[in-house]
Write an enzyme that holds these catalytic residues in place. Sequence first.
Site, PDB file in Angstrom:
ATOM      1  N   GLY A  34      55.154 -12.400  48.055  1.00 40.01           N
ATOM      2  CA  GLY A  34      55.794 -11.088  48.062  1.00 40.01           C
ATOM      3  C   GLY A  34      57.139 -11.160  48.765  1.00 40.01           C
ATOM      4  O   GLY A  34      57.413 -12.088  49.533  1.00 40.01           O
ATOM      5  N   GLY A  83      51.413 -14.186  47.570  1.00 38.46           N
ATOM      6  CA  GLY A  83      51.236 -13.402  46.352  1.00 38.46           C
ATOM      7  C   GLY A  83      51.180 -14.255  45.087  1.00 38.46           C
ATOM      8  O   GLY A  83      50.565 -13.848  44.092  1.00 38.46           O
ATOM      9  N   GLU A 106      50.378 -16.998  55.797  1.00 37.03           N
ATOM     10  CA  GLU A 106      50.464 -15.677  56.440  1.00 37.03           C
ATOM     11  C   GLU A 106      50.254 -15.670  57.947  1.00 37.03           C
ATOM     12  O   GLU A 106      50.804 -14.813  58.627  1.00 37.03           O
ATOM     13  CB  GLU A 106      49.468 -14.708  55.787  1.00 37.03           C
ATOM     14  CG  GLU A 106      49.849 -14.254  54.383  1.00 37.03           C
ATOM     15  CD  GLU A 106      49.463 -15.230  53.296  1.00 37.03           C
ATOM     16  OE1 GLU A 106      48.900 -16.300  53.614  1.00 37.03           O
ATOM     17  OE2 GLU A 106      49.735 -14.933  52.121  1.00 37.03           O
ATOM     18  N   ASP A 114      45.727 -12.759  52.427  1.00 33.99           N
ATOM     19  CA  ASP A 114      45.288 -11.545  51.723  1.00 33.99           C
ATOM     20  C   ASP A 114      45.135 -11.872  50.227  1.00 33.99           C
ATOM     21  O   ASP A 114      44.662 -12.941  49.897  1.00 33.99           O
ATOM     22  CB  ASP A 114      46.283 -10.390  52.005  1.00 33.99           C
ATOM     23  CG  ASP A 114      47.692 -10.722  51.544  1.00 33.99           C
ATOM     24  OD1 ASP A 114      48.005 -11.906  51.407  1.00 33.99           O
ATOM     25  OD2 ASP A 114      48.487  -9.796  51.308  1.00 33.99           O
TER      26      ASP A 114
END
Length: 344
Positions: A34, A83, A106, A114
Site C-alpha cells: 500500500g 498489500g 510491517e 495484515d
Amino acid sequence: MVVRLLELFLACAEDSSVKLIILKGKGRAFCAGGDVSAAAHDINQGNWKAAANYFRKEFTMNYVVATHSKPQVSILNGIVMGGGAGASIHGRFRVATENSLFAMPETALGLFPDIGASYFLSRLPGFFGEYVGLAGARLDGAEMLACGLATHFVHSEKLPLLEEALVKADSSDPAVISSTIDEFSLTPNLKKNSACHRLNIINKCFSRRTIEEIIMALEREAADRKDDWLSSTIQSLKKASPTSLKISLRSIREGRLQGIGKCLVREFRMVSHVSRGEVSKDFVEGCRAILLDKDRNPKWNPSNIESISDEMVDLYFSKVNDDDWEDLKLPARSNFPSYAIAKL
Ligand SMILES: CC(C)(COP(=O)(O)OP(=O)(O)OC[C@H]1O[C@@H](n2cnc3c(N)ncnc32)[C@H](O)[C@@H]1OP(=O)(O)O)[C@@H](O)C(=O)NCCC(=O)NCCSC(=O)/C=C/c1ccc(O)cc1
C-alpha cells in the site's frame, strides 16, 4: 487500484467467458504494498478513518481473491510486499521467479502483517510464519516455493510462453492449469544460507509463547556460536516496533485456528486501532522513518517490550469504541467450489 481490482475480480466471477485470472505487475515489482506515504498523510491530518477505510476496501478485495470461483495465477516476477501479498497469496496459483522478493515488512513500519497474513503465515511449516512475519524476513523465489508461499517456480524468460499456454488452455480446471504451469516449472536450489535450512532452530525459538522469550531463545543460540543469520534476525526483532511485535505474534497465533474471513475481521479491528493511535502512534513514526524522511531510525513509543501490558495488547483485538465505526462486513460468497477456500 484496490477498488479497481475489487471491481474486476467481482466482474470476472460473473462473466462466464472468463476461465482464469492472470495477475502480474508492470516493471520491477509485482507490488511493493500500500502507499504508505498516503496513510501517514491521512493520519497526520487527524483523519484516521480515511487511513483505516483504505484497509476496509483492501481486506474486502483480499477476501474476494481468497474465495473466488475462478482460479487466479499470480506471476510474482519481482517485489511482493504487504498489500502485494494480499492480492496474490490468497489466490490458487502463485508463480515465483528468480526475481521474486517476498516480505511482510510491517513490524518495521509500526504496523503488523495484515491483508489476511495471520491466515497464510500461520499455515506455513512449523513456526516459519512467525519468523517471516515478526522479523520481516525477505525470501527469494526458491524460498517462497520451499515454504509454500509459491506453488511454482518458472524462470522469467519463460513467462511470455507460460502466459500464452494459459490463455490457450482456456480452462477453469485447477488440474489443467497446474499441469500447464508444470510444463515451464523447475525446482531451484535453495541458497546455502537460506532460512529454509534452519527450520529446526526457527521452530525451537519462534514457538515460544512471548516475544521476550523468542528473543531470549535466539540470544541463547547466538551465545554459543557466531552466526550471521542469528544476529541479523535478533537485530531485525530489536529494531521493530515493540507494540507491533506483540500484536503480530498474538494475531498469527489466533490465525492458526481461524478461517480467512475471521482473520480479516480481526485484522480490521487491529488496523483500526493502529490508525486511531490510542495505545501507540508507531505506524506514523515508522512511515516517517522508513519511507518519508528515510533516516531508518524510528523512535518507538512505548520503546521497550516489557512496558507493553496484556491490557494494551487486548485493546487492539477489541471492538473500536466509536459509534460511527463499524467492524469489517465481508460480502456474502455463494457458488464457489470447496477448493476455492483453503489454498495453503
Ligand atoms: C524493497 C523496496 C520495495 C524497494 O527498494 P529499492 O529498490 O531500494 O527502491 P526504493 O526504496 O528507493 O523505492 C523506490 C521509491 O518507491 C517508494 N516506495 C517504495 N515502497 C513504497 C510504499 N509501499 N509506499 C510508498 N512509497 C514506496 C520509495 O520511497 C522510493 O521513493 P523515491 O525515493 O521518492 O523514489 C523498498 O522501497 C521497501 O522496502 N519499501 C517498503 C515496503 C513496505 O513497507 N510496503 C508496505 C507494507 S504495509 C502496506 O502494504 C499497507 C499500507 C497502507 C497504505 C495506506 C493506508 O491507508 C494504510 C496502510
